[in-house]
Write a protein that holds these residues in place. Structure first.
Motif, PDB file in Angstrom:
ATOM      1  N   GLN A  95       0.816  -1.220   0.000  1.00 18.85           N
ATOM      2  CA  GLN A  95       0.000   0.000   0.000  1.00 18.85           C
ATOM      3  C   GLN A  95       0.853   1.276   0.000  1.00 18.85           C
ATOM      4  O   GLN A  95       0.375   2.342   0.363  1.00 18.85           O
ATOM      5  CB  GLN A  95      -0.945  -0.018   1.209  1.00 18.85           C
ATOM      6  CG  GLN A  95      -2.011  -1.109   1.104  1.00 18.85           C
ATOM      7  CD  GLN A  95      -2.726  -1.311   2.414  1.00 18.85           C
ATOM      8  OE1 GLN A  95      -2.429  -2.219   3.165  1.00 18.85           O
ATOM      9  NE2 GLN A  95      -3.668  -0.440   2.712  1.00 18.85           N
ATOM     10  N   GLU A 135     -17.752   2.844   6.624  1.00 22.55           N
ATOM     11  CA  GLU A 135     -16.673   3.158   5.670  1.00 22.55           C
ATOM     12  C   GLU A 135     -15.425   3.635   6.415  1.00 22.55           C
ATOM     13  O   GLU A 135     -14.299   3.255   6.067  1.00 22.55           O
ATOM     14  CB  GLU A 135     -17.140   4.248   4.695  1.00 22.55           C
ATOM     15  CG  GLU A 135     -18.144   3.731   3.667  1.00 22.55           C
ATOM     16  CD  GLU A 135     -18.761   4.843   2.840  1.00 22.55           C
ATOM     17  OE1 GLU A 135     -19.060   4.581   1.668  1.00 22.55           O
ATOM     18  OE2 GLU A 135     -18.963   5.964   3.365  1.00 22.55           O
ATOM     19  N   GLN A 138     -13.662   0.812   7.931  1.00 20.74           N
ATOM     20  CA  GLN A 138     -12.916   0.104   6.885  1.00 20.74           C
ATOM     21  C   GLN A 138     -11.576   0.803   6.600  1.00 20.74           C
ATOM     22  O   GLN A 138     -10.545   0.156   6.420  1.00 20.74           O
ATOM     23  CB  GLN A 138     -13.770   0.161   5.612  1.00 20.74           C
ATOM     24  CG  GLN A 138     -13.767  -1.114   4.820  1.00 20.74           C
ATOM     25  CD  GLN A 138     -14.665  -0.958   3.604  1.00 20.74           C
ATOM     26  OE1 GLN A 138     -15.548  -0.093   3.538  1.00 20.74           O
ATOM     27  NE2 GLN A 138     -14.438  -1.794   2.616  1.00 20.74           N
ATOM     28  N   GLU A 141      -9.223   0.010   9.364  1.00 18.71           N
ATOM     29  CA  GLU A 141      -8.754  -1.384   9.240  1.00 18.71           C
ATOM     30  C   GLU A 141      -7.694  -1.498   8.152  1.00 18.71           C
ATOM     31  O   GLU A 141      -6.774  -2.287   8.244  1.00 18.71           O
ATOM     32  CB  GLU A 141      -9.926  -2.310   8.869  1.00 18.71           C
ATOM     33  CG  GLU A 141     -10.803  -2.692  10.031  1.00 18.71           C
ATOM     34  CD  GLU A 141     -11.767  -3.828   9.681  1.00 18.71           C
ATOM     35  OE1 GLU A 141     -11.914  -4.160   8.489  1.00 18.71           O
ATOM     36  OE2 GLU A 141     -12.385  -4.371  10.617  1.00 18.71           O
ATOM     37  N   ASN A 142      -7.866  -0.694   7.110  1.00 18.65           N
ATOM     38  CA  ASN A 142      -6.957  -0.774   5.968  1.00 18.65           C
ATOM     39  C   ASN A 142      -5.655  -0.004   6.200  1.00 18.65           C
ATOM     40  O   ASN A 142      -4.599  -0.399   5.702  1.00 18.65           O
ATOM     41  CB  ASN A 142      -7.678  -0.241   4.725  1.00 18.65           C
ATOM     42  CG  ASN A 142      -7.034  -0.722   3.440  1.00 18.65           C
ATOM     43  OD1 ASN A 142      -6.558   0.077   2.665  1.00 18.65           O
ATOM     44  ND2 ASN A 142      -6.992  -2.029   3.240  1.00 18.65           N
ATOM     45  N   GLN A 167      -7.344   6.208  -2.784  1.00 22.63           N
ATOM     46  CA  GLN A 167      -8.145   4.994  -2.939  1.00 22.63           C
ATOM     47  C   GLN A 167      -8.002   4.528  -4.378  1.00 22.63           C
ATOM     48  O   GLN A 167      -8.273   5.269  -5.308  1.00 22.63           O
ATOM     49  CB  GLN A 167      -9.612   5.281  -2.657  1.00 22.63           C
ATOM     50  CG  GLN A 167     -10.478   4.062  -2.965  1.00 22.63           C
ATOM     51  CD  GLN A 167     -11.958   4.357  -3.020  1.00 22.63           C
ATOM     52  OE1 GLN A 167     -12.593   4.508  -2.002  1.00 22.63           O
ATOM     53  NE2 GLN A 167     -12.494   4.429  -4.229  1.00 22.63           N
ATOM     54  N   SER A 170     -11.211   0.490  -4.048  1.00 21.11           N
ATOM     55  CA  SER A 170     -12.234   0.535  -3.009  1.00 21.11           C
ATOM     56  C   SER A 170     -11.581   0.995  -1.709  1.00 21.11           C
ATOM     57  O   SER A 170     -10.360   1.199  -1.666  1.00 21.11           O
ATOM     58  CB  SER A 170     -12.832  -0.857  -2.799  1.00 21.11           C
ATOM     59  OG  SER A 170     -11.859  -1.676  -2.173  1.00 21.11           O
ATOM     60  N   LEU A 171     -12.395   1.141  -0.664  1.00 20.71           N
ATOM     61  CA  LEU A 171     -11.832   1.563   0.621  1.00 20.71           C
ATOM     62  C   LEU A 171     -10.986   0.459   1.262  1.00 20.71           C
ATOM     63  O   LEU A 171     -10.357   0.652   2.288  1.00 20.71           O
ATOM     64  CB  LEU A 171     -12.951   2.005   1.574  1.00 20.71           C
ATOM     65  CG  LEU A 171     -13.608   3.335   1.173  1.00 20.71           C
ATOM     66  CD1 LEU A 171     -14.779   3.647   2.081  1.00 20.71           C
ATOM     67  CD2 LEU A 171     -12.612   4.483   1.198  1.00 20.71           C
ATOM     68  N   ASN A 172     -10.971  -0.703   0.632  1.00 18.60           N
ATOM     69  CA  ASN A 172     -10.080  -1.778   1.082  1.00 18.60           C
ATOM     70  C   ASN A 172      -8.756  -1.729   0.349  1.00 18.60           C
ATOM     71  O   ASN A 172      -7.931  -2.612   0.503  1.00 18.60           O
ATOM     72  CB  ASN A 172     -10.704  -3.153   0.791  1.00 18.60           C
ATOM     73  CG  ASN A 172     -11.820  -3.442   1.732  1.00 18.60           C
ATOM     74  OD1 ASN A 172     -11.750  -3.042   2.881  1.00 18.60           O
ATOM     75  ND2 ASN A 172     -12.846  -4.120   1.248  1.00 18.60           N
ATOM     76  N   ASP A 173      -8.603  -0.731  -0.498  1.00 14.84           N
ATOM     77  CA  ASP A 173      -7.441  -0.688  -1.391  1.00 14.84           C
ATOM     78  C   ASP A 173      -6.842   0.721  -1.356  1.00 14.84           C
ATOM     79  O   ASP A 173      -6.860   1.447  -2.337  1.00 14.84           O
ATOM     80  CB  ASP A 173      -7.941  -1.049  -2.809  1.00 14.84           C
ATOM     81  CG  ASP A 173      -6.818  -1.311  -3.774  1.00 14.84           C
ATOM     82  OD1 ASP A 173      -5.664  -1.435  -3.334  1.00 14.84           O
ATOM     83  OD2 ASP A 173      -7.095  -1.373  -4.984  1.00 14.84           O
ATOM     84  N   ILE A 297      -8.551  -8.641  12.052  1.00 11.76           N
ATOM     85  CA  ILE A 297      -8.389  -7.717  10.922  1.00 11.76           C
ATOM     86  C   ILE A 297      -7.253  -8.236  10.040  1.00 11.76           C
ATOM     87  O   ILE A 297      -6.129  -8.401  10.517  1.00 11.76           O
ATOM     88  CB  ILE A 297      -8.082  -6.290  11.431  1.00 11.76           C
ATOM     89  CG1 ILE A 297      -9.290  -5.791  12.250  1.00 11.76           C
ATOM     90  CG2 ILE A 297      -7.765  -5.348  10.272  1.00 11.76           C
ATOM     91  CD1 ILE A 297      -9.082  -4.484  12.947  1.00 11.76           C
ATOM     92  N   SER A 300      -2.248  -6.679   5.447  1.00 12.22           N
ATOM     93  CA  SER A 300      -1.446  -6.938   4.245  1.00 12.22           C
ATOM     94  C   SER A 300       0.014  -6.633   4.574  1.00 12.22           C
ATOM     95  O   SER A 300       0.323  -5.615   5.169  1.00 12.22           O
ATOM     96  CB  SER A 300      -1.912  -6.063   3.088  1.00 12.22           C
ATOM     97  OG  SER A 300      -1.989  -4.728   3.505  1.00 12.22           O
TER      98      SER A 300
END
Ligand SMILES: Nc1ncnc2c1ncn2[C@@H]1O[C@H](COP(=O)(O)OP(=O)(O)OP(=O)(O)O)[C@@H](O)[C@H]1O
Length: 604
Positions: A95, A135, A138, A141-142, A167, A170-173, A297, A300
């Motif tokens: 990331q 959101e 999230q 968490e990310n 971003q 997505s908000l996971n990325d 959680i 990565s």
């Protein structure tokens, strides 16, 4: 964005008219400063200007198809190789954008990074309005694991703000950018002078005093969350008179949902002005979040850089007289077949790493080879003599010859069930055949130049073909019609492969890039650049996580698919690499080269 479409920006920070309309000019029309860095970089937009220098969006012209990158220009020439090494180390995280290179030119210091395609959180907030509690949860968490990672490298970012979080999908990325203000805790400064303290609105009180600690980054992240939840600038969420946050007054929530309740608890401990009461580390904050939600959680971590070493070099007893054009592994991994311009097919015994026998029969260069997916004794070969031959390896004799192409058979592949053999030819067609009878099923025409590579989808009745006309065609094998054409490569496409899970198609070619296409919508998701010369071969690891590429630059590279980062380079060939293969358990990689050898590599 394309290079043709925009203006060029002058690299001189003092230039009063940095916009240049002549896209071919090498120097600024106004101040005469360079418009081309290192003979390869052209700036097309200023992304930001801060205390340390400027940030440009730029095109890298050294790639055959110009690719976007981000160039940071520092006001002063830095002599901090160790800081750059540290940045490169951080950039291994999935990331954090990869660092391509750093250099000094014209009295400034430059850092070139991969451009992350996406929108930063400030833009997203402007576009979509306030974020929901789910959101923001999230986002925490990310991003907390990314902070945990950089802090474990003894680095404080010191400029965590919405503009520096991008971003991608997505908000996971999410990606964390801009380490210009970062500080190595054991030293007084990292990249820029100590006076640079990041953005006041998001900075923790101790950071404003010049005493940033790890949890100062946590504070900034907490403040970002307040901004996203309320849509209001942080200055307005703090009551200076009473020295406390009043953000809850602006949050349209009655704390009825559990996620809102839990989030508020976490945020209060992130934005705590007192260091004693604030979460001391990202790890503690994450543990608390896990406790509240009762769920682990996922974190990565950077792909470990892999080290592969040459395990064996296969050189024929009788000698291979020409370079290797293609290789194929038998489905049981016991045999490797190689074909070359000397008109022969060599069969190698993997257990002894020795040449077992040679098959002769073609009257031209042998260009392509494929094993039947379920019968290790059936092999197909394609040649510049325009023929395809099927061989019975047990009897060591030809089963039959298939004729029909009008030019060299450059590519061969069996369908996953073994019921079809496809051939791609310099005659611009792909033909499908019944392997058992040699009868032709159909011809797929449409390419304007010769076919270089073909691949069957492992999960759907689809075939992909790559040709010298720079395009990739996707064929439906039920109706035998073209479904779509993938355009993007700026040179002939030389290699093509589906990931074993069928989700991605990878293509590589003369423009030196590898493109990853999403097979659900056929969009190009990413472009991997790193090979300085034509990409000639591609294959995926059995788990679809790693892409292996061979190039005319004589190397084989391994790429982590999830974050597009290069994780290993295999060297040793003395001439161009023409083909790659991987064993079905992923234990060995094989590469064939025009240096007349095949190399087997094993991971350390
Ligand atoms: N690698 C990247 N990929 C995509 N966008 C980026 C990348 N690096 C930076 N950006 C975008 O460019 C903007 C400006 O970059 P950056 O923050 O590094 O420069 P600045 O604004 O000049 O510096 P500072 O914020 O330290 O004052 C960032 O906020 C971010 O949105």
């Amino acid at each position: 964005m394309s290079l043709e479409g925009g203006n060029l920006i002058c690299f001189n920070p003092s230039c009063n008219k940095p916009q240049n309309y002549d896209r071919n000019s090498l120097t600024c029309q106004f101040c005469g400063f360079t418009l081309l860095l290192k003979n390869r970089y052209r700036a097309v937009k200023v992304l930001g200007r801060g205390g340390f220098g400027q940030t440009f969006l730029a095109f890298d012209l050294a790639e055959n198809s110009p690719t976007l990158c981000v160039i940071k220009q520092f006001w002063q020439v830095l002599d901090r190789g160790d800081a750059i090494d540290k940045l490169k180390e951080l950039a291994k995280h999935p990331q954090i954008p990869a660092v391509r290179e750093s250099f000094a030119e014209n009295g400034y210091f430059y850092l070139v990074q991969k451009y992350i395609t996406g929108k930063n959180l400030a833009i997203l907030l402007g576009e979509k309005g306030q974020f929901s509690a789910a959101e923001v949860w999230q986002i925490l968490e990310n991003l907390l694991p990314v902070l945990q990672f950089i802090h474990s490298h003894q680095i404080i970012h010191r400029d965590i703000k919405p503009e520096n979080i991008i971003q991608r999908k997505s908000l996971n990325d999410l990606f964390l950018v801009d380490f210009s203000a970062a500080k190595l805790v054991t030293e007084t400064s990292f990249v820029v002078p100590e006076t640079t303290i990041g953005s006041a609105e998001y900075a923790a009180p101790e950071q404003v005093r010049g005493e940033a600690v790890f949890s100062s980054d946590l504070y900034s992240l907490g403040v970002i969350c307040l901004n996203l939840l309320t849509g209001i600038r942080p200055f307005h969420l703090f009551d200076l008179a009473n020295n406390c946050w009043v953000w809850r007054n602006y949050w349209l929530s009655d704390l009825t949902s559990s996620v809102e309740y839990d989030l508020a608890q976490i945020l209060d401990r992130l934005i705590e002005p007192s260091l004693e009461k604030r979460f001391p580390s990202a790890e503690v904050a994450l543990t608390e979040m896990q406790k509240l939600r009762g769920k682990k959680i996922p974190i990565s971590v950077p792909p470990p850089t892999q080290t592969w070493e040459t395990y064996a070099t296969l050189v024929g007893d009788g000698g291979i007289f020409s370079g290797i054009n293609a290789i194929a592994l038998s489905p049981d991994d016991k045999m490797l077949a190689s074909v070359s311009d000397d008109r022969t097919i060599c069969l190698w015994d993997i257990s002894t790493i020795k040449e077992d026998y040679t098959i002769k029969g073609h009257t031209g260069k042998v260009k392509s080879v494929a094993f039947h997916p379920h019968s290790p004794n059936i092999l197909a070969s394609g040649s510049s003599d325009r023929q395809i031959k099927l061989w019975d390896l047990q009897k060591r004799e030809e089963i039959h010859t298939i004729v029909g192409h009008n030019n060299s058979v450059n590519a061969l592949a069996f369908s996953p069930d073994g019921q079809i053999i496809a051939s791609g030819s310099a005659d611009k067609t792909v033909k499908l055949w019944h392997p058992e009878t040699g009868e032709q099923i159909t011809t797929l025409s449409g390419a304007k130049l010769g076919i270089n590579a073909i691949a069957f989808s492992p999960i759907s009745p689809l075939l992909a073909s790559a040709s010298s006309d720079r395009i990739v065609q996707i064929w439906d094998l039920i109706k035998f019609e073209l479904i779509c054409t993938l355009v993007g490569h700026t040179g002939g496409v030389r290699a093509i492969v589906f990931s074993p899970d069928g989700k991605l198609l990878a293509t590589g070619g003369e423009d030196r890039t590898i493109r990853l296409w999403d097979t659900t919508n056929w969009q190009c998701n990413s472009i991997l650049s790193g090979h300085p010369w034509l990409v000639s071969a591609l294959t995926f690891s059995p788990d679809s996580q790693i892409l292996i590429s061979g190039s005319w630059d004589k190397t084989v590279k391994l790429w982590q698919v999830s974050n597009e980062k290069e994780i290993a380079m295999l060297v040793g060939h003395t001439d161009l690499v023409s083909c790659v293969a991987i064993f079905s358990d992923g234990s060995f990689i094989a590469s064939g080269s025009q240096d007349k050898t095949i190399k087997l590599y094993k991971q350390n």
